[in-house]
Design an enzyme around this catalytic site. Sequence first.
Site, PDB file in Angstrom:
ATOM      1  N   ASN A  73      -1.796   9.592 -74.187  1.00 55.97           N
ATOM      2  CA  ASN A  73      -0.678  10.775 -73.126  1.00 55.97           C
ATOM      3  C   ASN A  73      -1.653  11.884 -73.056  1.00 55.97           C
ATOM      4  OD1 ASN A  73       1.117  13.056 -72.441  1.00 55.97           O
ATOM      5  ND2 ASN A  73       2.145  11.851 -73.347  1.00 55.97           N
ATOM      6  N   HIS A 162       9.804   4.532 -68.166  1.00 49.44           N
ATOM      7  CA  HIS A 162       9.262   4.750 -70.002  1.00 49.44           C
ATOM      8  C   HIS A 162       9.442   5.348 -71.118  1.00 49.44           C
ATOM      9  CE1 HIS A 162       8.804   9.041 -68.316  1.00 49.44           C
ATOM     10  NE2 HIS A 162       8.632   9.165 -69.454  1.00 49.44           N
ATOM     11  N   PHE A 313      27.016  21.622 -72.165  1.00 49.52           N
ATOM     12  CA  PHE A 313      25.952  23.049 -72.116  1.00 49.52           C
ATOM     13  C   PHE A 313      25.996  22.814 -73.859  1.00 49.52           C
ATOM     14  CE2 PHE A 313      25.833  23.374 -68.068  1.00 49.52           C
ATOM     15  CZ  PHE A 313      24.574  23.801 -67.771  1.00 49.52           C
ATOM     16  N   VAL A 315      25.190  25.788 -76.502  1.00 48.10           N
ATOM     17  CA  VAL A 315      24.402  27.510 -75.629  1.00 48.10           C
ATOM     18  C   VAL A 315      25.160  28.043 -76.645  1.00 48.10           C
ATOM     19  CG1 VAL A 315      23.640  26.589 -73.222  1.00 48.10           C
ATOM     20  CG2 VAL A 315      26.500  27.377 -73.939  1.00 48.10           C
ATOM     21  N   PHE A 317      28.269  29.060 -78.287  1.00 48.97           N
ATOM     22  CA  PHE A 317      28.604  28.596 -79.769  1.00 48.97           C
ATOM     23  C   PHE A 317      27.800  27.400 -81.090  1.00 48.97           C
ATOM     24  CE2 PHE A 317      31.103  26.125 -83.506  1.00 48.97           C
ATOM     25  CZ  PHE A 317      31.380  28.114 -83.954  1.00 48.97           C
ATOM     26  N   GLU A 318      27.422  26.252 -79.844  1.00 51.70           N
ATOM     27  CA  GLU A 318      26.500  25.241 -80.233  1.00 51.70           C
ATOM     28  C   GLU A 318      25.045  25.676 -81.236  1.00 51.70           C
ATOM     29  OE1 GLU A 318      27.724  25.436 -77.882  1.00 51.70           O
ATOM     30  OE2 GLU A 318      29.058  24.207 -77.129  1.00 51.70           O
TER      31      GLU A 318
HETATM   32  P1  H2U Z   1       8.604  12.594 -69.545  1.00 50.86           P
HETATM   33  O1  H2U Z   1       8.905  11.279 -70.388  1.00 50.86           O
HETATM   34  O2  H2U Z   1       8.571  13.454 -70.221  1.00 50.86           O
HETATM   35  O3  H2U Z   1       8.776  12.210 -68.669  1.00 50.86           O
HETATM   36  O4  H2U Z   1       6.643  12.408 -69.757  1.00 50.86           O
HETATM   37  C1  H2U Z   1       5.867  11.592 -69.662  1.00 50.86           C
HETATM   38  C2  H2U Z   1       4.284  11.582 -70.127  1.00 50.86           C
HETATM   39  O5  H2U Z   1       3.939  10.974 -69.712  1.00 50.86           O
HETATM   40  C3  H2U Z   1       5.181  13.386 -70.242  1.00 50.86           C
HETATM   41  O6  H2U Z   1       4.671  13.939 -71.279  1.00 50.86           O
HETATM   42  C4  H2U Z   1       2.662  11.767 -69.920  1.00 50.86           C
HETATM   43  C5  H2U Z   1       2.854  13.792 -69.782  1.00 50.86           C
HETATM   44  O7  H2U Z   1       2.558  14.736 -70.525  1.00 50.86           O
HETATM   45  N1  H2U Z   1       1.693  11.791 -68.463  1.00 50.86           N
HETATM   46  C6  H2U Z   1       0.238  11.138 -68.737  1.00 50.86           C
HETATM   47  O8  H2U Z   1      -0.491  11.148 -70.033  1.00 50.86           O
HETATM   48  N2  H2U Z   1      -0.351  11.309 -67.708  1.00 50.86           N
HETATM   49  C7  H2U Z   1      -0.452  11.371 -66.258  1.00 50.86           C
HETATM   50  O9  H2U Z   1      -1.429  10.998 -65.785  1.00 50.86           O
HETATM   51  C8  H2U Z   1       0.982  11.791 -66.170  1.00 50.86           C
HETATM   52  C9  H2U Z   1       1.724  12.047 -67.144  1.00 50.86           C
END
Ligand code: H2U
Length: 349
Positions: A73, A162, A313, A315, A317-318
């Site tokens: 990431n 993904h 939601f 929110v 109470f939850e």
């Molecule tokens: P979501 O599943 O929340 O959409 O997250 C997609 C992830 O992809 C997010 O954590 C990463 C974002 O940081 N990402 C990359 O690592 N590189 C990119 O160029 C776009 C998104």
Amino acid sequence: MEFNPTEHQHVRYNPLKDEWVLVSPHRCQRPWSGQTEAAVDDQPLADNPLLPGAVRANGQKNPNYTSTYVFPNDFPALLERVPEPVAPAHPLFQAAQARGTCRVMCFHPDSSMTIPLMTTDEILAVIEEWVNQLKELGRRYCWVQIFENKGAVMGCSNPHPHCQIWASSFLPSEPRVKDRCQKEYYSKFRKALLVEYVKQELINKERIVIQNDEWVALVPYWAAWPFETMVLPLNGAPQRLTDLNEAQKRALADIMKQLNTKYDNLFKCSFPYSMGWHGAPTGPNATPGDSPHWLLHALYLPPLLRSATVKKFMVGFELLAQPQRDLTPEQAAAKLRECDHLVHYKNVK
Ligand code: H2U
């Protein structure tokens, strides 16, 4: 007056989290004039960094992948190397080191694909990669959270199919409580809580959504989200994804496709959710079979309540008291059972 669970409010116990859920089925009839979500399915991004060959935020180019593809990431919440926080001066102010790594895993090169539209072989490739990731990261980290956020309503930034994988040097709160609850049950009854639970659900059948030779998908007795399900193995009591045999992996691909087809058919939309895997903690000292109190399972936590546009939601109470639901888990299971599991609404001729 005799108690009727579909009419009378009551609380139900979640033995995995040691918490209670308020069930208020009499509220199912209430009119809705609150927020609605956009009903249209999320459209692929014009400039999609998850596509094969795309250049991501950090300047790296994805390969021309044809199946699954895993990359670190670019905006990770956890890094491998970090200095230790200083020892707190008072027990009310605790801090501890948190190390880890975050990865993104694309399920398929085609942005318009989702699990129910993929073939079982393509889903099997996703499962195989989950196993590889758990094997590799589980050697170093005590928790590897595999999760998929699906749909803009769940905060997902990109409809490209993904999931994410966050591996951490600490056991996060949810699995920590689950580990404790299952351990306590095991030491009291010498049986795994969830193995026993599945046995009871197979006798009762009321909350079962779909089943095959190796897996069952059911709405848990203590479900908090309207159409929440758990996917649990029927044979051999695997504790982690790495324990699955070939027959279990293939049958898992089948049940994932069928359950997600039902989900999409329920409100004729690409059903949003957060899903993920919970199994025995990992780490350098973990060995197969070392956690007989655990049973591997997947959780699907979808927010939609009564249509493609009205969500539940969590929110007032939850947030401040405890989870609450209107529709009973048995009613939710019955509605999902009625949905077709073979033909996706987009493929109806
Ligand atoms: P979501 O599943 O929340 O959409 O997250 C997609 C992830 O992809 C997010 O954590 C990463 C974002 O940081 N990402 C990359 O690592 N590189 C990119 O160029 C776009 C998104």
